[in-house]
Scaffold this motif. Structure first.
Motif, mmCIF file in Angstrom:
data_model
loop_
_atom_site.group_PDB
_atom_site.id
_atom_site.type_symbol
_atom_site.label_atom_id
_atom_site.label_comp_id
_atom_site.label_asym_id
_atom_site.label_seq_id
_atom_site.Cartn_x
_atom_site.Cartn_y
_atom_site.Cartn_z
ATOM 1 N N PRO A 513 0.839 -1.213 0.000
ATOM 2 C CA PRO A 513 0.000 0.000 0.000
ATOM 3 C C PRO A 513 0.871 1.260 0.000
ATOM 4 O O PRO A 513 2.048 1.224 0.383
ATOM 5 N N PRO A 514 0.312 2.399 -0.436
ATOM 6 C CA PRO A 514 1.085 3.656 -0.418
ATOM 7 C C PRO A 514 1.486 4.031 1.007
ATOM 8 O O PRO A 514 0.733 3.844 1.957
ATOM 9 N N GLY A 515 2.698 4.571 1.126
ATOM 10 C CA GLY A 515 3.205 4.970 2.438
ATOM 11 C C GLY A 515 3.749 3.834 3.269
ATOM 12 O O GLY A 515 4.204 4.062 4.396
ATOM 13 N N ALA A 516 3.697 2.607 2.797
ATOM 14 C CA ALA A 516 4.222 1.453 3.541
ATOM 15 C C ALA A 516 5.124 0.660 2.615
ATOM 16 O O ALA A 516 4.686 -0.303 1.970
ATOM 17 N N PRO A 517 6.377 1.079 2.456
ATOM 18 C CA PRO A 517 7.280 0.383 1.521
ATOM 19 C C PRO A 517 7.572 -1.031 1.997
ATOM 20 O O PRO A 517 7.600 -1.310 3.201
ATOM 21 N N PRO A 518 7.762 -1.959 1.075
ATOM 22 C CA PRO A 518 8.153 -3.323 1.471
ATOM 23 C C PRO A 518 9.541 -3.331 2.088
ATOM 24 O O PRO A 518 10.355 -2.438 1.842
ATOM 25 N N ALA A 519 9.803 -4.348 2.883
ATOM 26 C CA ALA A 519 11.078 -4.477 3.596
ATOM 27 C C ALA A 519 11.812 -5.708 3.110
ATOM 28 O O ALA A 519 11.218 -6.778 2.934
ATOM 29 N N LEU A 520 13.127 -5.555 2.904
ATOM 30 C CA LEU A 520 13.996 -6.666 2.506
ATOM 31 C C LEU A 520 15.020 -6.867 3.616
ATOM 32 O O LEU A 520 15.763 -5.937 3.953
ATOM 33 N N THR A 521 15.054 -8.068 4.175
ATOM 34 C CA THR A 521 15.941 -8.398 5.286
ATOM 35 C C THR A 521 16.795 -9.585 4.894
ATOM 36 O O THR A 521 16.279 -10.583 4.367
ATOM 37 N N ALA A 522 18.081 -9.501 5.142
ATOM 38 C CA ALA A 522 19.015 -10.602 4.882
ATOM 39 C C ALA A 522 19.569 -11.099 6.206
ATOM 40 O O ALA A 522 19.857 -10.305 7.109
ATOM 41 N N GLU A 523 19.744 -12.413 6.304
ATOM 42 C CA GLU A 523 20.196 -13.012 7.560
ATOM 43 C C GLU A 523 21.046 -14.236 7.242
ATOM 44 O O GLU A 523 20.684 -15.057 6.377
ATOM 45 N N ALA A 524 22.175 -14.347 7.912
ATOM 46 C CA ALA A 524 23.057 -15.495 7.734
ATOM 47 C C ALA A 524 22.629 -16.611 8.678
ATOM 48 O O ALA A 524 22.519 -16.396 9.891
ATOM 49 N N LEU A 525 22.389 -17.801 8.119
ATOM 50 C CA LEU A 525 22.033 -18.989 8.889
ATOM 51 C C LEU A 525 23.150 -20.017 8.746
ATOM 52 O O LEU A 525 24.003 -19.905 7.856
ATOM 53 N N PRO A 526 23.173 -21.035 9.593
ATOM 54 C CA PRO A 526 24.215 -22.064 9.466
ATOM 55 C C PRO A 526 24.178 -22.748 8.107
ATOM 56 O O PRO A 526 23.247 -23.488 7.796
ATOM 57 N N GLY A 527 25.168 -22.466 7.280
ATOM 58 C CA GLY A 527 25.264 -23.077 5.967
ATOM 59 C C GLY A 527 24.368 -22.469 4.917
ATOM 60 O O GLY A 527 24.386 -22.919 3.774
ATOM 61 N N HIS A 528 23.568 -21.452 5.255
ATOM 62 C CA HIS A 528 22.640 -20.860 4.307
ATOM 63 C C HIS A 528 22.573 -19.354 4.508
ATOM 64 O O HIS A 528 23.044 -18.820 5.523
ATOM 65 N N LEU A 529 21.969 -18.709 3.535
ATOM 66 C CA LEU A 529 21.694 -17.271 3.611
ATOM 67 C C LEU A 529 20.229 -17.088 3.250
ATOM 68 O O LEU A 529 19.764 -17.583 2.211
ATOM 69 N N ALA A 530 19.487 -16.384 4.115
ATOM 70 C CA ALA A 530 18.058 -16.181 3.930
ATOM 71 C C ALA A 530 17.791 -14.714 3.619
ATOM 72 O O ALA A 530 18.307 -13.817 4.293
ATOM 73 N N VAL A 531 16.982 -14.479 2.588
ATOM 74 C CA VAL A 531 16.547 -13.135 2.199
ATOM 75 C C VAL A 531 15.018 -13.120 2.271
ATOM 76 O O VAL A 531 14.355 -13.897 1.576
ATOM 77 N N ARG A 532 14.473 -12.228 3.115
ATOM 78 C CA ARG A 532 13.033 -12.154 3.316
ATOM 79 C C ARG A 532 12.511 -10.810 2.833
ATOM 80 O O ARG A 532 13.027 -9.753 3.217
ATOM 81 N N ILE A 533 11.489 -10.848 1.967
ATOM 82 C CA ILE A 533 10.838 -9.645 1.459
ATOM 83 C C ILE A 533 9.398 -9.655 1.957
ATOM 84 O O ILE A 533 8.650 -10.602 1.702
ATOM 85 N N THR A 534 9.004 -8.570 2.672
ATOM 86 C CA THR A 534 7.695 -8.508 3.327
ATOM 87 C C THR A 534 6.956 -7.262 2.865
ATOM 88 O O THR A 534 7.536 -6.172 2.773
#
Length: 590
Positions: A513-534
């Motif tokens: 929605p307008p005024g609420a930009p999506p968020a992109l978060t990156a996090e290092a996990l054991p043996g993996h890398l997670a990217v979350r878009i909300t």
């Protein structure tokens, strides 16, 4: 290796052998049942089938072999399979029998050499022996055949003179009537072995011997007393009738036992089919039942040529036949399937049972082919449904930007320069969106066809994010980034990773929605890398965001690179988590 007799003690032996196998690293459990030459030991119906199922449930394999000498058959199989330990049950024979002849366990120990032999006690030790049933594939038949005929005549030729000598010595005590009863017993024994023909010959011979040695005058065929003549005549007739009846009863008993064993063989095969065993396992059961060397299920090609071509559907054993005329035993199933085997020739009864088994195997092969065809049809139907669903979704998604571009161009025709610039930007964005959807459809089709080339290597996430933001365009709305400075590289294809991040970012911008930009978060996990878009839209009414073309394409691309893409709807928020394997090296390391 555990030796099975078909008795109730075998469960104890199997579990003891399984415990020994578990304590020996790198070993496997083998169960062997030796079929003796005179029949198959089966104390209860289905006992061997239950023991086979127990062996297979414990991770072992079940085998059968034919052998007149059980210890020799056990040790020969043990040498062929490199067995180091043998588990046997304590003998069920009594003390007198063990004194007359050593048991299987003792004879196996004497010949085992470097192989360890374990004798396990059980509740049935020194108990009654199991009933022996004639086995399909056994060549002998009761009361018939030249071997048994001549054996019965030879036995009578030896037994009758011996009994006559004994009765001559006891003539004063037994009398003629008692002597004739003893001789009738010999006739009955002859009938049990050879049937009515040898019984008649034995009855006549016994009557002549009784006349010559046991009636007055001795050593003469003359009979002084008429009562002795009647007694001898009645004896011959009665002995032949009793012997013939005994032989017929023995034959009927043998046929009943053989019919029971045949029914059990067919039942075991049908039970294996219902348990879903594959064709090689069914053929192996047929091979062991009939003591064959190898068995093949052959199928002829559909082309009608002078020389038919065959191919092996399934086989078992050593050097299985590849063509019907290479086999020793051939059993046609239908106009295309044939069961071919190598081994000794079978009797007519065994051939009849083998034909029934072959028919069941042909049914199993047909059912398996139909099941595979049905599975392929279901897969094609599911793929077609997915393709139709994606085309409908893509058509709906294409319609919106094209209409927006059409409206913007219409406004551009009669607008001032400022409004024309805004309309032109909207038209360009809509056309760009439509172009992207077409490109997604093309890439989705290429990915499904396996035509996408991958170049997996360590890729820095910040570089892929920078390229994705550039692809989104300078005029796009903002995306809130929460990315740590130090992140491990990911193992991915740089171009495909950029494509996935661009598609996920564009989808989140379009639905946020307008005024609420999506968020992109990156996090290092054991043996993996997670990217979350909300973003804050959740799932649309009447559908789910996970079914849209961008998310489906992104998921397939992520899985092609060895990662995962997981969409989650939590209340009013919708998020997508991209997980990729992390590289062992960190940025800046050589």
């Amino acid at each position: 290796m555990v030796a099975l007799t078909g008795g109730p003690e075998d469960e104890t032996l199997i579990r003891r052998a399984a415990r020994i196998t578990a304590r020996t690293p790198g070993s496997e459990l083998l169960a062997l049942h030796v079929v003796p030459g005179d029949g198959l030991v089966q104390p209860h119906p289905g006992e061997l089938a239950a023991q086979r199922a127990l062996v297979e449930s414990l991770g072992g394999s079940y085998h059968q072999t034919l052998g007149e000498d059980v210890p020799e058959a056990l040790l020969r199989f043990a040498e062929d399979e490199n067995v180091t330990q043998i588990v046997l049950g304590a003998s069920r024979r009594g003390r007198l029998s063990r004194l007359l002849r050593a048991g299987v366990g003792q004879r196996t120990i004497h010949r085992s050499g470097p192989i360890d032999v374990h004798i396990v006690t059980h509740e049935q030790a020194a108990g009654a022996t199991a009933q022996r049933l004639p086995r399909p594939g056994h060549r002998g038949t009761a009361g018939s055949g030249p071997v048994r005929l001549w054996s019965a005549l030879a036995g009578a030729a030896v037994l009758l003179p011996v009994l006559t000598l004994v009765l001559t010595a006891l003539r004063g005590r037994l009398g003629l009537a008692g002597a004739l009863l003893v001789l009738m017993l010999a006739v009955v024994l002859t009938a049990l072995v050879g049937g009515p023909g040898p019984a008649l010959a034995a009855a006549v011979a016994a009557g002549l011997l009784a006349d010559y040695y046991l009636t007055a005058p001795s050593h003469s065929l003359k009979v002084e007393r008429p009562v002795d003549i009647v007694a001898l005549a009645v004896f011959v007739v009665a002995a032949w009738l009793v012997g013939a009846a005994s032989g017929a009863a023995a034959r009927h008993t043998h046929r009943a036992l053989r019919a029971t064993s045949e029914a059990r063989a067919l039942t075991r095969l049908a039970s294996a089919m219902t348990r879903g065993q594959d064709l090689p396992a069914l053929l192996e059961q047929v091979r062991e039942t009939f003591s064959l060397t190898a068995v093949s299920l052959l199928e002829r090609t559909a082309d009608h040529t002078a020389e038919p071509r065959w191919y092996v559907v399934a086989s078992t054993g050593e050097r299985p036949p590849e063509r019907p005329y290479d086999s020793d035993v051939e059993t046609p199933i239908d106009n295309r399937l044939t069961l071919a085997a190598r081994g000794p020739a079978l009797s007519s009864d065994d051939q009849r049972i083998l034909t029934a088994c072959a028919t069941q195997i042909g049914i199993a092969h047909t059912h398996g082919r139909l099941a595979r065809h049905a599975a392929e049809t279901d897969t094609l139907a599911a793929a077609e449904h997915t393709r139709s669903s994606l085309l409908l979704t893509a058509g709906h998604d294409l319609l919106t930007p094209l209409r927006t571009a059409e409206d913007a161009l219409a406004r551009l025709a009669d607008a001032d320069s400022y409004r024309a610039a805004g309309a032109l930007a909207a038209a360009r964005a809509s056309v760009r969106r439509a172009t992207q959807l077409v490109a997604d459809l093309n890439d989705f089709g290429r990915l499904r066809a396996g035509a996408v080339d991958l170049c997996l290597r360590p890729v820095a996430l910040d570089e892929a994010l920078t390229a994705a933001l550039d692809d989104l365009g300078a005029g796009s709305r903002a995306i809130a980034l929460h990315v740590p400075e130090q992140l491990p590289y990911v193992i991915a294809d740089a171009a495909l990773l950029t494509r996935v991040l661009t598609a996920l970012g564009a989808d989140a911008l379009r639905h946020s929605p307008p005024g609420a930009p999506p968020a992109l978060t990156a996090e290092a996990l054991p043996g993996h890398l997670a990217v979350r878009i909300t973003d804050g839209t959740g799932s649309p009414p009447g559908g789910t965001r996970a079914d849209t073309l961008p998310l489906r394409l992104s998921r397939d691309l992520a899985e092609a690179m060895g990662g995962t893409l997981t969409p989650v709807t939590d209340g009013a928020a919708f998020s997508v988590t991209l997980t990729l394997p992390a590289s062992a090296h960190c940025p800046g390391e050589p």
